[in-house]
Design a protein around this motif. Structure first.
Motif, PDB file in Angstrom:
ATOM      1  N   GLN A 148      42.323  37.999  39.448  1.00 46.24           N
ATOM      2  CA  GLN A 148      41.447  38.193  38.286  1.00 46.24           C
ATOM      3  C   GLN A 148      41.451  39.651  37.840  1.00 46.24           C
ATOM      4  O   GLN A 148      41.459  39.952  36.644  1.00 46.24           O
ATOM      5  CB  GLN A 148      40.022  37.744  38.615  1.00 46.24           C
ATOM      6  N   ALA A 149      41.431  40.557  38.820  1.00 41.63           N
ATOM      7  CA  ALA A 149      41.432  41.989  38.494  1.00 41.63           C
ATOM      8  C   ALA A 149      42.699  42.338  37.719  1.00 41.63           C
ATOM      9  O   ALA A 149      42.653  43.058  36.710  1.00 41.63           O
ATOM     10  CB  ALA A 149      41.342  42.828  39.761  1.00 41.63           C
ATOM     11  N   ASN A 175      39.842  37.337  43.524  1.00 37.93           N
ATOM     12  CA  ASN A 175      39.450  38.630  42.963  1.00 37.93           C
ATOM     13  C   ASN A 175      40.635  39.459  42.484  1.00 37.93           C
ATOM     14  O   ASN A 175      40.603  40.021  41.398  1.00 37.93           O
ATOM     15  CB  ASN A 175      38.713  39.469  44.023  1.00 37.93           C
ATOM     16  N   LEU A 176      41.677  39.536  43.321  1.00 40.01           N
ATOM     17  CA  LEU A 176      42.801  40.397  42.967  1.00 40.01           C
ATOM     18  C   LEU A 176      43.529  39.849  41.746  1.00 40.01           C
ATOM     19  O   LEU A 176      43.836  40.594  40.801  1.00 40.01           O
ATOM     20  CB  LEU A 176      43.751  40.544  44.157  1.00 40.01           C
TER      21      LEU A 176
END
Lengths: 213, 213
Positions: B95-96, B92-93
């Motif tokens: 990708q963020a 997630n991080l």
């Protein structure tokens, strides 16, 4: 609690905590300021000075009791209680932060995420429900929330900040690319990702211009 | 480039840039230090001092030319060139951060993501391919990479950092919850999310202990 401790010292405390946690995991019971200084790559006198701000927790010839020092610093940082947190903006960054906090053994608990995207309605992240933004005021009136993390586009930052403040939240963790003016009784902590990226870029530029170092 | 500019001044430059971008978007051509001071909530003398470090770009009675000042600060920060960036850790991080950088008009370009999770193989994030970690050395030998962002678990941080450094990367953007020791010719910029969360927690604790402020 003494309010006169410099903010520079306070900003260094989380790093002490991090090293003390490592020491605890490695089974250390005590550590001298000089050993701690080697690990942390700061001077022993800096360490003694920093910790003296809180009455000093070391004993001459014994050093610091790792567990005790850890607990005292945690207490100073307000980590002896669990802070309920909401995330506003349940995109990648909001989800990353939710997973990060939920996976760590930390004094923070995500109690809800909010978004305006109806496609996210009733989905969950790491066991925490995503609610619609318009449900937030009712949620805040029923639940104590210490911290609101804003992981939203910058153009929504001021409006959302004013909404959460109006509903009683006193601390904002701001990931938006803008500064948020707040009343005196509200605190903001900024994580401006592009600022830190620019520091790297600056350092690369300095190195290139001055030849290899 | 003058290497003697204090790091405190350098750390303030991204914020100037942010406000100058806002002014450009609002159509301002010039601004006085006192107007800029009001917007940024710092003293006009601080602004003049900061900008004097770079020879000063203002003219008495005219103020600063917004475009010119923006470009000069961007140049100082090494933003007049595009920095190729890789992301290690495509959760997630990672990708963020990829989406964040790809969506902004910034001087950074994500040219690849790497992960050890085979399920992510050949998937894309914001148009950028996720590759397997073992492909990284070959990738780095073929592509110039200025910055490696580490969005991985802390226990992998030192090994991965040493891998990217061995393959020629000179700047690490460290999101792991640990400090990374590096050689003199490599720079690290830390984004310790829990540190900033602890600042909020501290401020909440101080307020509670001293009554309402």
């Amino acid at each position: 609690m003494d309010k006169d401790i410099s903010s520079a010292v306070i900003r260094r405390l989380p790093r002490y905590l991090r090293y003390l946690e490592e020491l605890m995991n490695e089974g250390f019971e005590r550590i001298s300021s000089s050993e701690l200084s080697k690990r942390m790559n700061v001077t022993a006198s800096q360490i003694r000075q920093d910790l003296n701000n809180f009455g000093g927790f070391g004993t001459q010839g014994y050093g610091y009791n790792v567990d005790h020092l850890h607990d005292e610093i945690a207490k100073i940082l307000g980590l002896n209680t669990v802070h309920p947190v909401i995330i506003i903006g349940a995109g990648n960054l909001g989800q990353a932060i939710t997973r990060y906090i939920r996976s760590g053994n930390m004094s923070f608990d995500i109690i809800g995420l909010f978004d305006i995207d109806r496609k996210l309605s009733n989905k969950s992240v790491a066991g925490r429900k995503i609610m619609m933004y318009e449900e937030m005021p009712a949620f805040l009136s029923k639940n104590r929330v210490d911290i609101a993390a804003l992981t939203i586009p910058r153009e929504d930052a001021l409006r959302v900040a004013s909404d959460v403040i109006r509903n009683g939240v006193k601390a904002i963790w701001n990931f938006t690319h803008t500064d948020i003016p707040v009343p005196d009784d509200v605190v903001v902590e900024n994580v401006h990702l592009s600022d830190s990226l620019m520091q790297l870029s600056y350092n690369l530029a300095v190195r290139t211009c001055s030849g290899s170092t």
